[in-house]
Design a protein around this motif. Structure first.
Motif, PDB file in Angstrom:
ATOM      1  N   LEU A 104      47.603 -43.467  59.192  1.00 17.48           N
ATOM      2  CA  LEU A 104      46.860 -42.586  58.301  1.00 17.48           C
ATOM      3  C   LEU A 104      47.834 -41.713  57.512  1.00 17.48           C
ATOM      4  N   THR A 143      45.698 -45.000  53.736  1.00 15.25           N
ATOM      5  CA  THR A 143      45.876 -45.585  55.069  1.00 15.25           C
ATOM      6  C   THR A 143      46.451 -47.004  54.929  1.00 15.25           C
ATOM      7  N   GLN A 172      47.694 -38.568  56.900  1.00 11.51           N
ATOM      8  CA  GLN A 172      47.886 -37.296  57.578  1.00 11.51           C
ATOM      9  C   GLN A 172      47.030 -37.302  58.840  1.00 11.51           C
ATOM     10  N   THR A 202      42.851 -35.991  67.375  1.00 14.04           N
ATOM     11  CA  THR A 202      43.498 -35.836  66.075  1.00 14.04           C
ATOM     12  C   THR A 202      44.809 -36.616  66.114  1.00 14.04           C
ATOM     13  N   TRP A 223      38.413 -45.456  55.969  1.00 14.79           N
ATOM     14  CA  TRP A 223      39.650 -44.748  56.259  1.00 14.79           C
ATOM     15  C   TRP A 223      40.045 -43.893  55.059  1.00 14.79           C
ATOM     16  N   PRO A 224      40.791 -42.822  55.292  1.00  6.58           N
ATOM     17  CA  PRO A 224      41.254 -42.003  54.162  1.00  6.58           C
ATOM     18  C   PRO A 224      42.113 -42.818  53.209  1.00  6.58           C
ATOM     19  N   ASP A 243      47.610 -39.512  63.626  1.00  6.86           N
ATOM     20  CA  ASP A 243      47.945 -40.183  62.376  1.00  6.86           C
ATOM     21  C   ASP A 243      48.284 -41.659  62.601  1.00  6.86           C
ATOM     22  N   THR A 297      44.232 -36.975  61.411  1.00  4.98           N
ATOM     23  CA  THR A 297      42.782 -36.934  61.185  1.00  4.98           C
ATOM     24  C   THR A 297      42.076 -37.007  62.530  1.00  4.98           C
ATOM     25  N   GLN A 298      40.972 -36.251  62.631  1.00  2.00           N
ATOM     26  CA  GLN A 298      40.211 -36.280  63.888  1.00  2.00           C
ATOM     27  C   GLN A 298      39.327 -37.522  63.916  1.00  2.00           C
TER      28      GLN A 298
END
Length: 877
Positions: free
Chosen positions: A166, A115, A168, A221, A111-112, A223, A170-171
């Motif tokens: 997330l 998260t 922001q 997409t 995950w970014p 969040d 994210t796809q």
């Protein structure tokens, strides 16, 4: 048992007797000089040539279930998965190797940064085996560590939700849910938040895999991702959602290469795997065990480490060296605090998988290649081969023979040495038992000797392998040595001898009498008489009410359990009937030691308790004994059965109580131990062979051999015909299921009562004073055509065989030295005549020889001494 027409049954009987029973009767008659014709129907063939009796006597050998040696191989391959070559080679060691291969997996998606995750509930943390604190909150599901997990805190309550936020939008093409094998979500939805609105992106049903890829119909997409779990796989501890990782992409798992082998029946000991070679990356092997295929998954149905906090997470681990290894599964870590194995196991099925726990890296890796030459088991328990049997049984009913020897094998599996690494991890190890032969509770689980189980399993041992009676004495003496100051005797060494059970000190008394009765060890009785006085004259009087009945709750016993940890309180029929049995047993021990005052006191108290049970616990409306005077009206198998066995119930009450059990507890898989569900849900669907044994005894004692055999055939027939087969289960649940799922022990010594029931009641032989100094034979054939057997005694074998023909009952007995006994014949005395050879002993109206009388309506011949005795009882009318 399949019913057949009369003519076919006659033919079957004559054929079986020609092959088996008649030979023995003829030989016995010949040994006494009496004419063989006196004991044979006219249509029987002549006696076979010399040597035939020995062949007949060996027929029971084919029912013996133990392996022929301590090195036990599997019998077949039942399943494979993934990349496996030459699986069948495991059954033929020394040839081609079985090869398991698995490619190295790609790194898991992450995950970014930033998260976060939250859940509807989280289980409180605790300390792991390493002493470090563990958490079970939502963040574990996105931390990149598959060895940690989120655990919800609402067992059996759904939905459970996990929400991932997330930093922001994210796809995402989908997600992957990696769950814990103890909490696999079987049904869940995946939602994504778009423009502030939650939308369903995927729905999953009937999931049964740990790593589940969940692709979306099209990339989304978002969040926010929300997983809503609506059901999970149930476990013995409840239904918890446990998710180790959620990945931000669908990742299909690489199939784990595995081979599952079948040993043909439950076995117990140390698994052994011979690895010929492996890749040089220390490929891991995870070994799972199960007594049934139903509960064999990627983890074992049970390991001791499950109760200890379990570094192995339900499997035993091994990292295979490149040069190969001859690995025997012993308890401990292979490398520091990594790669754990649990050691001894009881199982039928064994699954070998090329895999490793994430926490075991780098010592073991979940990929590579391993070559295996063979799999086997080092059998640890008592090895009951035909040469070790000192007592045996055989009859005309094939199924009853299977149940008898299934019971013996079940008991052999729990007859083992008490070893620190192999016993129950919940504080059960005891220095005073270490290295001694004992009777454990079960083969795979609760490997600790419980005295309540001995009430059944010890009798099974005495009638098969009495040369191991030290196993019983070791346990009884050890528990006596840990008697509490107030007289209470612990049920087992578990919890450092502190597990509070209300009924088990009474079993210590009854088992002590049984031990002396079967072995003649009066020294044991003398050594432990002071323990007997303390438990009967100190502890139990302290929990007795003004009516003279034991009352659970008095003396601080409200939190005490019993054999099934049932929530019963107050005056309970089972506790008080067991008390009567213990008081009578204590009185017999006291008489043996010349302690007449103790015996009179305990017998008088038993009479008083019996009267109070009949006055306060008999439910006239139901015609049965109440389970308890406290709470809803219900009637239990244990109390009603023991009331009959102990003589609390007179003939009319016995008949009525057994009829009530017939009408309310009969199931296709036995008789339930409660007649309704007021104690707990589905109590009326649960069958315990442990409490069924006294009911079977009660039916025989009430001259209801037919209903006793019917109950045996339903109870033991069900277990014999369902996986794992042969061995006898701890308990049976609704519709014949395992009553505690995978946790259930499928080879449990307390369930072997069919063996003493058939020997003591169907065959009809039992001791009546210590060491078989006196004995009685009172066959109750029911619908069985013939039976034979041998009871081991300290003075030599007591051999009995009989034939139940249409118009005559024939009996032959071989009596050991220094013993005397009596025989009684089935049927009404005034409808039969009895002779020995040409001498008539009873002519249908009166005795014509000394020592012959009518006892309880049956013709009885008393004071039979050593040697061979044969009788023919002819029926009239």
């Amino acid at each position: 048992m399949t019913s057949i027409g009369t003519s076919e049954k006659d033919i079957s009987r004559r054929t079986m007797m020609a092959r088996a029973g008649t030979v023995g009767l003829t030989a016995a008659l010949a040994s006494t000089g009496l004419p063989a014709a006196a004991a044979l129907p006219a249509e029987e063939p002549a006696a076979p040539a010399a040597g035939a009796p020995a062949r007949r006597a060996d027929r029971w050998h084919r029912y013996v279930q133990a392996p022929s040696s301590r090195n036990v191989p599997p019998v077949r391959i039942v399943a494979t998965s993934g990349d496996v070559a030459n699986a069948e080679a495991l059954l033929a060691p020394g040839g081609a190797a079985t090869i398991l291969r698995r490619p190295r997996p790609a790194a898991a998606p992450r995950w970014p940064e930033g998260t976060t995750a939250e859940a509807s509930s989280s289980h409180a943390g605790n300390n792991g085996n390493d002493g470090r604190p563990r958490t079970y909150d939502a963040a574990n599901a996105i931390d990149g560590d598959p060895d940690t997990f989120w655990n919800d805190d609402t067992p059996g309550e759904f939905p459970d939700t996990l929400t991932i936020a997330l930093p922001q939008p994210t796809q995402l093409p989908g997600i992957t849910v990696v769950s814990n094998s103890d909490g696999v979500p079987t049904a869940f939805t995946v939602e994504v938040r778009r423009d502030g609105v939650w939308q369903t992106a995927a729905t999953v049903v009937d999931n049964d895999v740990i790593q589940r890829a969940v692709p979306f119909a099209e990339p989304v997409t978002t969040d926010r991702v929300r997983i809503t779990v609506t059901s999970v796989q149930d476990t013995p501890r409840g239904a918890f959602t446990r998710i180790n990782e959620v990945w931000p992409a669908p990742v299909d798992p690489i199939a784990v290469p595995s081979v599952t082998v079948d040993f043909g029946k439950v076995v117990v000991g140390y698994p052994r795997i011979r690895f010929t070679s492996a890749s040089d990356n220390s490929p891991g092997v995870r070994v799972a065990f199960s007594e049934t295929r139903q509960f064999l998954t990627d983890r074992s149905d049970f390991t001791r480490s499950d109760q200890a906090g379990g570094a192995g997470q339900g499997t035993d681990q091994f990292a295979v060296p490149a040069s190969g290894a001859d690995w025997t599964d012993r308890k401990g870590f292979q490398a520091g605090d990594k790669v754990f194995a649990d050691g001894l196991h009881g199982f039928r099925y064994l699954r070998i998988a090329l895999d490793a726990l994430p926490s075991d890296a780098p010592a073991a890796q979940p990929w590579g290649e391993a070559e295996i030459d063979s799999v086997s088991l080092q059998f640890s328990a008592y090895l009951g081969t035909p040469s070790t049997y000192r007592g045996w049984f055989l009859c005309s009913d094939e199924e009853l023979n299977r149940y008898w020897y299934g019971a013996s094998y079940t008991n052999e599996l729990v007859t083992d040495t008490f070893r620190q690494d192999d016993v129950d991890p919940r504080g059960a190890w005891s220095a005073t038992l270490e290295g001694k032969l004992v009777l454990h509770d079960g083969a795979k689980r609760d490997r600790d000797p419980y005295v309540g189980d001995l009430a059944v399993s010890a009798r099974t041992l005495y009638l098969t392998h009495d040369d191991t009676a030290e196993a019983v004495r070791n346990v009884l003496a050890d528990l006596a040595a840990h008697q509490r100051a107030d007289g209470w005797i612990p049920p087992a060494s578990i919890s450092d001898y502190t597990l509070p059970l209300f009924d088990y000190p009474l079993y210590w008394v009854t088992c002590s009498w049984d031990y002396v009765l079967y072995t003649g060890d009066s020294a044991y009785a003398a050594q432990h008489h002071s323990n007997l006085i303390k438990v009967l004259d100190s502890w139990y009087p302290g929990v007795t009410d003004d009516a003279g009945l034991l009352s659970k709750g008095l003396g601080g016993t409200g939190g005490y359990g019993d054999y099934a940890f049932l929530g019963r309180t107050g005056q309970v029929t089972y506790y008080n009937a067991l008390y009567v049995q213990a008081l009578r047993a204590g009185a017999r021990l006291a008489r043996l030691l010349g302690r007449g005052g103790d015996a009179e006191r305990w017998n008088a108290r038993a009479d008083k308790v019996s009267q109070a049970v009949n006055a306060l616990l008999w439910d006239k409306a139901a015609g049965a004994y109440l389970d308890s005077t406290t709470g809803p009206v219900r009637h239990a198998q244990d109390g009603n059965a023991l009331a009959v066995v102990t003589g609390i119930a007179d003939g009319d009450r016995a008949a009525s109580a057994l009829a009530h059990l017939d009408a309310t507890t009969r199931r296709p898989y036995g008789n339930a131990f409660m007649d309704n569900d007021t104690l707990f849900e589905q109590a009326s669907q649960r069958v315990y062979a442990f409490t069924s044994y006294p009911e079977i005894e009660a039916r025989f004692m009430a001259d209801r051999a037919g209903s006793a055999l019917d109950q045996i055939r339903r109870t033991y027939g069900w277990m014999d015909k369902h996986d794992p087969g042969i061995t006898h289960w701890e308990g049976i649940g609704p519709d014949g299921s395992l009553y505690e799922g995978a946790y259930t022990s499928m080879a449990h010594g307390w369930s072997t009562g069919v063996l003493p029931a058939l020997t003591h009641h169907l065959l009809g032989a039992r001791p009546t004073s210590p060491g078989y100094a006196t004995w009685e034979i009172r066959p109750q054939p029911g619908d069985v055509d013939w039976a034979m057997g041998q009871l081991p005694t300290p003075r030599g074998p007591l051999h009995v065989e009989w034939e139940n023909a249409d118009h005559a009952f024939r009996l032959a007995v071989q009596v050991p030295e220094h013993t005397r006994g009596s025989v009684s014949f089935p049927g009404e005395a005034n409808q039969q005549s009895v002779r020995a050879g040409r001498q008539t002993l009873w002519d249908g109206r009166r005795a014509t020889a000394r020592g012959v009388q009518v006892t309880d309506g049956a013709v009885t011949v008393s004071d039979l001494g050593p040697g061979s005795h044969t009788f023919v009882c002819e029926r009239h009318g």
